[in-house]
Design a protein around this motif. Structure first.
Motif, PDB file in Angstrom:
ATOM      1  N   GLY A 127       2.521   4.924   0.120  1.00 25.15           N
ATOM      2  CA  GLY A 127       2.208   6.176   0.795  1.00 25.15           C
ATOM      3  C   GLY A 127       2.550   7.373  -0.072  1.00 25.15           C
ATOM      4  N   THR A 128       2.184   8.538   0.406  1.00 20.82           N
ATOM      5  CA  THR A 128       2.439   9.763  -0.367  1.00 20.82           C
ATOM      6  C   THR A 128       3.920  10.120  -0.390  1.00 20.82           C
ATOM      7  OG1 THR A 128       2.001  11.086   1.628  1.00 20.82           O
ATOM      8  CG2 THR A 128       0.148  10.697   0.116  1.00 20.82           C
ATOM      9  N   ALA A 152      -7.241   4.990   1.142  1.00 17.89           N
ATOM     10  CA  ALA A 152      -6.578   5.637   0.009  1.00 17.89           C
ATOM     11  C   ALA A 152      -7.596   6.056  -1.049  1.00 17.89           C
ATOM     12  CB  ALA A 152      -5.534   4.698  -0.588  1.00 17.89           C
ATOM     13  N   LEU A 206      -6.677   0.011   4.512  1.00  9.72           N
ATOM     14  CA  LEU A 206      -5.736   0.979   3.946  1.00  9.72           C
ATOM     15  C   LEU A 206      -6.105   1.309   2.497  1.00  9.72           C
ATOM     16  CD1 LEU A 206      -2.416  -0.397   5.444  1.00  9.72           C
ATOM     17  CD2 LEU A 206      -3.382   1.871   5.887  1.00  9.72           C
ATOM     18  N   ASP A 247       4.913   3.928   3.086  1.00  6.66           N
ATOM     19  CA  ASP A 247       4.405   2.683   2.510  1.00  6.66           C
ATOM     20  C   ASP A 247       4.092   1.688   3.621  1.00  6.66           C
ATOM     21  OD1 ASP A 247       5.041   3.868   0.095  1.00  6.66           O
ATOM     22  OD2 ASP A 247       6.907   2.737  -0.160  1.00  6.66           O
ATOM     23  N   ASP A 271      -7.476   9.417   1.899  1.00  9.44           N
ATOM     24  CA  ASP A 271      -6.626   9.390   3.093  1.00  9.44           C
ATOM     25  C   ASP A 271      -5.470   8.407   2.910  1.00  9.44           C
ATOM     26  OD1 ASP A 271      -7.757  11.312   4.719  1.00  9.44           O
ATOM     27  OD2 ASP A 271      -9.211   9.930   5.596  1.00  9.44           O
ATOM     28  N   ARG A 272      -4.458   8.827   2.178  1.00 12.60           N
ATOM     29  CA  ARG A 272      -3.257   8.014   2.020  1.00 12.60           C
ATOM     30  C   ARG A 272      -2.270   8.328   3.129  1.00 12.60           C
ATOM     31  NH1 ARG A 272      -0.762   8.796  -3.691  1.00 12.60           N
ATOM     32  NH2 ARG A 272       0.632   7.159  -2.878  1.00 12.60           N
ATOM     33  N   ILE A 287       0.876  -1.170   0.000  1.00 14.00           N
ATOM     34  CA  ILE A 287       0.000   0.000   0.000  1.00 14.00           C
ATOM     35  C   ILE A 287       0.915   1.221   0.000  1.00 14.00           C
ATOM     36  CG2 ILE A 287      -1.839   1.260   1.162  1.00 14.00           C
ATOM     37  CD1 ILE A 287      -1.231  -2.395   2.026  1.00 14.00           C
TER      38      ILE A 287
END
Length: 310
Positions: free
Chosen positions: A55-56, A107, A103, A116, A111-112, A53
């Protein structure tokens, strides 16, 4: 709240024919990248699941945010033909998959997380049962070295190892407990930040899982272990914390009808909150300076991550 995703993960795994492709298909529908590896051992086969997953600001995006590993530890989700349905041991996999689902849904809703998250577990609906005191344990088609090879990713900067831990008389409270942090053979102090997060999530005082030196040594050395919850710590230099699903009585890992959906959801929610904080770059697992002092004073304890002299 991750109750919807926890129930979905439970229902997904509650099948005599479930396999890694079924889990991958469900996670893939949420837009996740999933790898499935089918591995055969001396006692059967199992499917390992590896989901990312992004992340930003995580490594996948070229950023500096640390990566959390969420590992669902278990022998198998079922003990067929000895037991019908999901067994108590399945809770590690249910929790991990629920985290991945939540998660992904977060996303999709915008809401990320910053960092990661890697979710890893395995799916076997017909794992063996092994004798153990005070109650029988679930065995696994493959050994723990193989499990660690497929579940412990070098990209993980910190690891939450989730495992059903009901087959003992050590923790006599229903819900979940967290272990002290283990890193490179050292059992460190229980993280104050993780205790705080646990209290916020449960609304209760935190519960700590007591572990011993022998619990952090590799399986197969002829020494008794509480269970496999700390085995990822034998295969990584990253800090590892166990997240144990517990009960007030000793419950066999091969018992069906023993999973408490509310407890699993709380454990999943705890993992998600830890992921949020770790992704922000906060060192919530251990004090790096204090760990360095320990090593400087007493030397390396990495030998406890090996099979020893024998």
């Amino acid at each position: 709240m991750a109750l919807k995703q926890t129930i979905e993960a439970y229902e997904l795994l509650d099948s005599a024919a479930v396999g890694g492709k079924d889990v991958a298909a469900t996670l893939g529908e949420r837009g996740l990248s999933v790898q499935v590896s089918s591995v055969r051992g001396q006692k059967g086969s199992t499917d390992f699941i590896h989901a990312l997953i992004p992340g930003t600001g995580g490594k996948k995006a070229g950023g500096p945010a640390p990566t959390l590993g969420i590992i669902g530890r278990l022998g198998g989700v079922g003990a067929r033909p000895a037991a019908i349905g999901l067994v108590s041991d399945a809770d590690g996999a249910i929790t991990a998959i629920a985290c991945a689902l939540k998660l992904a849904d977060m996303a999709a809703a915008g809401d990320r997380l910053p960092g990661d998250v890697i979710v890893a577990t395995h799916v076997c609906p017909n794992a063996p049962i092994i004798p153990h005191e005070p109650v029988p344990f679930m065995g696994s088609p493959v050994d723990t070295v193989t499990m660690n090879r497929y579940e412990v990713d070098p990209e993980m900067d910190a690891v939450l190892s989730i495992d059903t831990t009901r087959g003992n008389r050590v923790v006599n409270r229903r819900g979940f407990a967290i272990s002290p942090t283990v890193k490179e053979g050292y059992i460190l102090k229980v993280s104050p930040d993780l205790l705080r997060i646990m209290s916020v999530v449960t609304g209760r005082p935190p519960v700590v899982l007591p572990i011993t030196t022998q619990d952090i040594t590799p399986y197969g050395n002829g020494i008794d272990h509480l269970n496999s919850i700390m085995q990822p710590a034998t295969a990584t230099d990253a800090p590892v914390v166990g997240v144990a699903l517990t009960a007030e009585t000793a419950v066999p890992g091969c018992a069906s009808g023993a999973s408490q959906i509310v407890d699993i959801e709380m454990a999943a929610r705890f993992c998600l909150e830890v992921a949020k904080v770790l992704g922000q770059g906060k060192d919530v697992f251990y004090d790096a300076k204090e760990f360095g002092r320990l090593v400087a004073l007493y030397g390396s304890m990495r030998h406890l991550q090996t099979g020893g002299k024998g």
